[in-house]
Write a protein that holds these residues in place. Structure first.
Motif, PDB file in Angstrom:
ATOM      1  N   UNK A  67       0.821  -1.227   0.000  1.00  0.00           N
ATOM      2  CA  UNK A  67       0.000   0.000   0.000  1.00  0.00           C
ATOM      3  C   UNK A  67       0.851   1.272   0.000  1.00  0.00           C
ATOM      4  N   UNK A  68       2.160   1.115   0.206  1.00  0.00           N
ATOM      5  CA  UNK A  68       3.023   2.299   0.105  1.00  0.00           C
ATOM      6  C   UNK A  68       3.336   2.629  -1.355  1.00  0.00           C
ATOM      7  N   UNK A  69       2.941   1.757  -2.266  1.00  0.00           N
ATOM      8  CA  UNK A  69       3.255   1.953  -3.677  1.00  0.00           C
ATOM      9  C   UNK A  69       1.980   2.104  -4.504  1.00  0.00           C
ATOM     10  N   UNK A  70       2.190   2.531  -5.744  1.00  0.00           N
ATOM     11  CA  UNK A  70       1.053   2.769  -6.630  1.00  0.00           C
ATOM     12  C   UNK A  70       1.268   2.069  -7.958  1.00  0.00           C
ATOM     13  N   UNK A  71       0.148   1.721  -8.587  1.00  0.00           N
ATOM     14  CA  UNK A  71       0.251   1.013  -9.865  1.00  0.00           C
ATOM     15  C   UNK A  71       1.009   1.884 -10.864  1.00  0.00           C
ATOM     16  N   UNK A  72       2.007   1.293 -11.527  1.00  0.00           N
ATOM     17  CA  UNK A  72       2.781   2.077 -12.484  1.00  0.00           C
ATOM     18  C   UNK A  72       1.887   2.724 -13.526  1.00  0.00           C
ATOM     19  N   UNK A  73       2.067   4.000 -13.736  1.00  0.00           N
ATOM     20  CA  UNK A  73       1.262   4.689 -14.740  1.00  0.00           C
ATOM     21  C   UNK A  73       2.038   5.910 -15.208  1.00  0.00           C
ATOM     22  N   UNK A  74       1.597   6.484 -16.301  1.00  0.00           N
ATOM     23  CA  UNK A  74       2.360   7.568 -16.924  1.00  0.00           C
ATOM     24  C   UNK A  74       2.582   8.714 -15.947  1.00  0.00           C
ATOM     25  N   UNK A  75       3.788   9.124 -15.807  1.00  0.00           N
ATOM     26  CA  UNK A  75       4.104  10.215 -14.908  1.00  0.00           C
ATOM     27  C   UNK A  75       4.927  11.292 -15.586  1.00  0.00           C
ATOM     28  N   UNK A  76       5.487  10.928 -16.730  1.00  0.00           N
ATOM     29  CA  UNK A  76       6.268  11.920 -17.467  1.00  0.00           C
ATOM     30  C   UNK A  76       7.523  12.358 -16.746  1.00  0.00           C
ATOM     31  N   UNK A  77       8.035  11.489 -15.913  1.00  0.00           N
ATOM     32  CA  UNK A  77       9.241  11.876 -15.184  1.00  0.00           C
ATOM     33  C   UNK A  77      10.438  11.122 -15.726  1.00  0.00           C
ATOM     34  N   UNK A  78      11.607  11.739 -15.615  1.00  0.00           N
ATOM     35  CA  UNK A  78      12.824  11.039 -15.968  1.00  0.00           C
ATOM     36  C   UNK A  78      13.663  10.927 -14.707  1.00  0.00           C
ATOM     37  N   UNK A  79      13.949   9.710 -14.326  1.00  0.00           N
ATOM     38  CA  UNK A  79      14.729   9.518 -13.115  1.00  0.00           C
ATOM     39  C   UNK A  79      16.210   9.442 -13.449  1.00  0.00           C
ATOM     40  N   UNK A 153       1.480 -10.120 -13.279  1.00  0.00           N
ATOM     41  CA  UNK A 153       0.678 -10.419 -14.472  1.00  0.00           C
ATOM     42  C   UNK A 153      -0.532  -9.476 -14.578  1.00  0.00           C
ATOM     43  N   UNK A 154      -1.037  -9.051 -13.435  1.00  0.00           N
ATOM     44  CA  UNK A 154      -2.194  -8.148 -13.461  1.00  0.00           C
ATOM     45  C   UNK A 154      -1.798  -6.716 -13.817  1.00  0.00           C
ATOM     46  N   UNK A 155      -0.675  -6.261 -13.321  1.00  0.00           N
ATOM     47  CA  UNK A 155      -0.409  -4.815 -13.414  1.00  0.00           C
ATOM     48  C   UNK A 155       0.914  -4.462 -14.092  1.00  0.00           C
ATOM     49  N   UNK A 156       1.495  -5.396 -14.844  1.00  0.00           N
ATOM     50  CA  UNK A 156       2.758  -5.075 -15.519  1.00  0.00           C
ATOM     51  C   UNK A 156       2.557  -3.946 -16.526  1.00  0.00           C
ATOM     52  N   UNK A 157       3.585  -3.174 -16.701  1.00  0.00           N
ATOM     53  CA  UNK A 157       3.546  -2.123 -17.724  1.00  0.00           C
ATOM     54  C   UNK A 157       4.877  -2.118 -18.465  1.00  0.00           C
ATOM     55  N   UNK A 158       4.868  -1.470 -19.599  1.00  0.00           N
ATOM     56  CA  UNK A 158       6.091  -1.314 -20.382  1.00  0.00           C
ATOM     57  C   UNK A 158       6.734  -2.669 -20.614  1.00  0.00           C
ATOM     58  N   UNK A 159       8.021  -2.756 -20.445  1.00  0.00           N
ATOM     59  CA  UNK A 159       8.694  -4.004 -20.749  1.00  0.00           C
ATOM     60  C   UNK A 159       8.963  -4.097 -22.224  1.00  0.00           C
ATOM     61  N   UNK A 160       9.779  -5.049 -22.595  1.00  0.00           N
ATOM     62  CA  UNK A 160      10.213  -5.104 -23.986  1.00  0.00           C
ATOM     63  C   UNK A 160       9.940  -6.462 -24.608  1.00  0.00           C
ATOM     64  N   UNK A 161       9.775  -6.425 -25.897  1.00  0.00           N
ATOM     65  CA  UNK A 161       9.581  -7.636 -26.695  1.00  0.00           C
ATOM     66  C   UNK A 161      10.650  -7.661 -27.776  1.00  0.00           C
ATOM     67  N   UNK A 162      11.392  -8.769 -27.810  1.00  0.00           N
ATOM     68  CA  UNK A 162      12.355  -8.963 -28.890  1.00  0.00           C
ATOM     69  C   UNK A 162      11.969 -10.245 -29.615  1.00  0.00           C
ATOM     70  N   UNK A 163      11.842 -10.122 -30.917  1.00  0.00           N
ATOM     71  CA  UNK A 163      11.533 -11.295 -31.725  1.00  0.00           C
ATOM     72  C   UNK A 163      12.555 -11.391 -32.842  1.00  0.00           C
ATOM     73  N   UNK A 164      13.228 -12.530 -32.919  1.00  0.00           N
ATOM     74  CA  UNK A 164      14.206 -12.730 -33.996  1.00  0.00           C
ATOM     75  C   UNK A 164      13.734 -13.909 -34.841  1.00  0.00           C
ATOM     76  N   UNK A 165      13.462 -13.645 -36.133  1.00  0.00           N
ATOM     77  CA  UNK A 165      12.935 -14.718 -36.980  1.00  0.00           C
ATOM     78  C   UNK A 165      13.976 -15.796 -37.270  1.00  0.00           C
ATOM     79  N   UNK A 186       8.637  -0.458 -10.776  1.00  0.00           N
ATOM     80  CA  UNK A 186       8.991  -0.967 -12.095  1.00  0.00           C
ATOM     81  C   UNK A 186       8.386  -2.361 -12.189  1.00  0.00           C
ATOM     82  N   UNK A 187       7.366  -2.490 -13.017  1.00  0.00           N
ATOM     83  CA  UNK A 187       6.698  -3.781 -13.201  1.00  0.00           C
ATOM     84  C   UNK A 187       6.911  -4.257 -14.635  1.00  0.00           C
TER      85      UNK A 187
END
Lengths: 439, 272
Positions: A67-79, A153-165, A186-187
């Motif tokens: 409860x000290x954290x919040x679901x990742x969502x757009x914040x427009x911040x650069x850390x 699995x419920x609240x992941x955001x962003x992340x990357x997909x790499x596909x190599x044929x 970071x989810x």
């Protein structure tokens, strides 16, 4: 972290209302919303792991409060945060994220794109490659395994997909970097799919500013098709106020090679499950793990090398050095299915205790159902050997210089296995910065 | 003035077991001394005590380098003061390359006042020197890239110790069975190398069972240690006698020391 900075941010709590509002912001296809909703239901059902669970017996998360954290969502911040793995390295692609939201557009070498390579954040690729993503997402990690997995699995955001044929070789590394602001989450979810005969090198790293509070609840899914070759590097150097929970799994096919290097340096508390399933004949997997802890850090790594088919080789080496009151838990398991004859499985965990208050628990295990296999395991934990110190002192090294050389050498044996020069250098530098002068 | 290493009435214990019971020995730069004695007599203990091994407790006596007691010095300070020991069984330091180890060692020994973190001797200069020494010892250049004593054969370990002797150029060197475990050719090479590096230059204290090493490095003095004491000192003919005839005469002549020795020999494995 102060309450004021938090209230300025968009806040979605980990509640039914927060989750519903989160789904609203995503605008994702229905199949994905279903995956998330199923996991959210599971998350609500499951209790937090406790010391009654075998895997969590040594890892105390009573001070962790979601409860000290919040679901990742757009914040427009650069850390702030500084990637180190790609220094001076020519890349085929790159992506970065902050608080689980992509920072800027991901890059992919156009020559690679022309060959059919797909790389970027999952959310931006969903529209064009939804079917491909749907085929693989949450197929390798069990997103319902425990409460953290379900939360991811419920609240992941962003992340990357790499596909190599098929048969495409990505000849330069691909780099991903995740960071967090103070109080951030970071989810991110990593999905890497190499088709038959494909090759790639991925350098993934995460860090954030010193003393920044944060929560990482992530997952990595790797699929290497027959004859594929993947080198995957994962350097975790979060601040020592970050909670780090992750399920990281790979499934590799016939005649494959997977070299997986893990640098586990950061976080307040880490609980990581790393699984490799050797699902085709003659697959080879090498894991090189480096842990270096200090202060009150607690890193808990649980590895599973699962031999499902015959003639595969797996070689897991984790080395840890512990300072101050830090603690590591390493629990390794070689599982050999009845069909997996001629398995060659190896696991080893060596720990160097650099303080009398540090503690390393090392629990190797074997579960073998086939009858014609070679599986070896071992672990050591101890102080720096006084005879080595004396020998170096007889050659003019001061005691401190001797210990520093011995500790550096201890890790060098892992670095020697890593075939990527920039990674060897970055890891060696990170270690040399962390080694102190010990009396 | 010549350097002098003088050991006066040295008593050394490991735990509560006394190993050396009053050793006296004086060496001057340029001299070669042979130290001989049966198993468990205290030969290696003397070497390790001179280097300052933390488990070897000097309960009485002095070790003087040019008149200054070095007993309070750390092993690295003794090394920097010019004392060296080639180990009978050197330990491995995995992950640390021979070249890096030796560059650091050479820097520290040559600049005794160097502070931690200060520059090492220039790589170029060091490479040239180590290469020349390795050629003399017929060592493959690959050797410098291997980890210190890690997976070395017995012969490689001994050669690595001699290489360190050559690089560090101490005033006094204790060679603890630097010729053991080697085949005849390797013993000859080791003996010749030690002669070229140290004979008539350094003060050498040679602990040996073989005659080849002493043939190439004829001792000015031979000391016989028995039961933790030097019971007899002579010239090189004494070494020759012991090689030819063993320790029967010595045991008979010094029955008390022989008795002590027999008692400690049964524990020799623990001691070494």
């Amino acid at each position: 972290m102060t309450p004021t900075t938090l209230t300025e941010k968009m806040q979605l709590t980990f509640t039914d209302e927060g989750f519903a509002a989160f789904l609203e912001t995503l605008n994702e296809p229905e199949w994905l919303t279903e995956i998330r909703s199923a996991a959210w239901a599971r998350f609500k059902e499951l209790p937090w792991p406790s010391n009654r669970d075998e895997e969590w017996m040594r890892t105390d998360i009573r001070l962790f409060h979601l409860e000290k954290f919040f679901i990742p969502s757009a914040r427009g911040e650069v850390a702030t945060g500084a990637p180190v793995l790609a220094d001076g390295v020519e890349l085929a692609g790159s992506a970065a994220s902050c608080d689980g939201v992509a920072s800027g557009a991901s890059q992919l070498d156009s020559a690679m794109a022309d060959k059919g390579v797909i790389f970027g954040t999952i959310s931006e690729l969903l529209e064009d490659h939804g079917d491909l993503i749907q085929k693989h997402l949450f197929q390798v990690v069990d997103g319902l395994a425990d409460r953290f997995a379900a939360l991811h699995q419920a609240t992941w955001t962003s992340g990357t997909f790499l596909y190599v044929p098929r048969n495409v070789c990505v000849d330069k590394p691909i780099h991903t970097f995740s960071t967090m602001t103070d109080g951030g989450c970071d989810f991110s979810h990593t999905l890497i799919v190499l088709e038959e005969g494909a090759e790639a090198t991925v350098l993934a790293e995460s860090n954030n500013a010193k003393d920044s509070v944060g929560l990482h609840c992530g997952a990595i899914e790797i699929v290497v098709g027959d004859r594929g070759n993947l080198r995957y590097v994962n350097l975790q150097d979060w601040s020592q106020k970050v909670w780090h929970f992750a399920h990281q799994s790979a499934v590799i096919g016939q005649d494959t090679n997977l070299q997986w290097t893990v640098g586990a340096l950061g976080s307040r508390l880490a609980k990581v499950n790393q699984h490799v399933s050797l699902r085709g004949k003659r697959g080879t997997c090498q894991v090189n793990g480096v842990m270096f802890t200090e202060n009150k850090q607690h890193l808990s790594y649980h590895t599973l090398q699962h031999h499902e088919k015959p003639d595969c080789t797996s070689d897991f080496l984790y080395k840890g050095a512990l300072q101050d009151q830090s603690r590591t838990v390493w629990r390794g398991m070689i599982k050999v299915d009845v069909e997996a004859q001629q398995t060659d499985g190896y696991q080893r965990n060596d720990n160097l205790l650099l303080s009398s208050k540090a503690r390393a628990d090392s629990i190797p295990g074997l579960e073998i159902e086939a009858d014609d296999v070679r599986c070896t395991h071992g672990s050591t934990s101890g102080r720096v050997d006084e005879e080595l110190i004396f020998y170096a002192q007889c050659r003019g090294f001061t005691r401190k210089e001797a210990i520093r050389a011995i500790v550096t050498g201890f890790f060098q044996q892992v670095f020697d296995r890593v075939t990527i020069e920039s990674v060897r250098e970055a890891l060696a530098l990170a270690i040399s910065r962390r080694v102190r002068d010990y009396d | 003035m010549s350097d002098v290493l003088k050991i006066v009435d040295l008593h050394v214990s490991i735990g509560d077991k006394e190993i050396l019971r009053g050793v006296n020995l004086s060496m001057t730069e340029g001299e070669t001394h042979a130290l001989m004695g049966p198993n468990g007599s205290g030969k290696s203990t003397l070497g390790l005590a001179i280097m300052g091994h933390p488990n070897y407790n000097c309960t009485k006596g002095e070790i003087l380098l040019n008149g200054e007691n070095i007993l309070e010095l750390e092993p690295n300070e003794r090394a920097r003061a010019g004392i060296f020991m080639a180990f009978q069984r050197p330990v491995a330091i995995p992950g640390v390359k021979m070249a890096d180890f030796l560059r650091h060692a050479t820097t520290n020994v040559r600049n005794p006042d160097r502070k931690e973190g200060e520059d090492l001797i220039p790589m170029r200069e060091f490479r040239k020197e180590i290469k020349a020494n390795m050629e003399q010892l017929q060592m493959d250049s690959e050797f410098a890239r291997r980890y210190v004593n890690d997976g070395f054969s017995g012969g490689e370990m001994k050669r690595a110790e001699i290489l360190q002797l050559a690089m560090l150029q101490p005033k006094f060197a204790i060679l603890d069975e630097t010729d053991s475990g080697l085949d005849a050719d390797a013993v000859r090479l080791a003996s010749q190398s030690i002669n070229e590096i140290g004979h008539n230059k350094m003060g050498l204290l040679i602990i040996t069972h073989h005659d080849k090493l002493l043939e190439h490095n004829p001792p000015n003095f031979t000391h016989v240690i028995l039961g933790g004491r030097i019971v007899e000192t002579g010239g090189k003919e004494l070494a020759e006698e012991l090689h030819a005839e063993g320790y029967d005469r010595i045991r008979k002549q010094y029955p008390e020391a022989a008795k002590v020795n027999d008692e400690s020999e049964s524990e020799a494995e623990v001691v070494v």
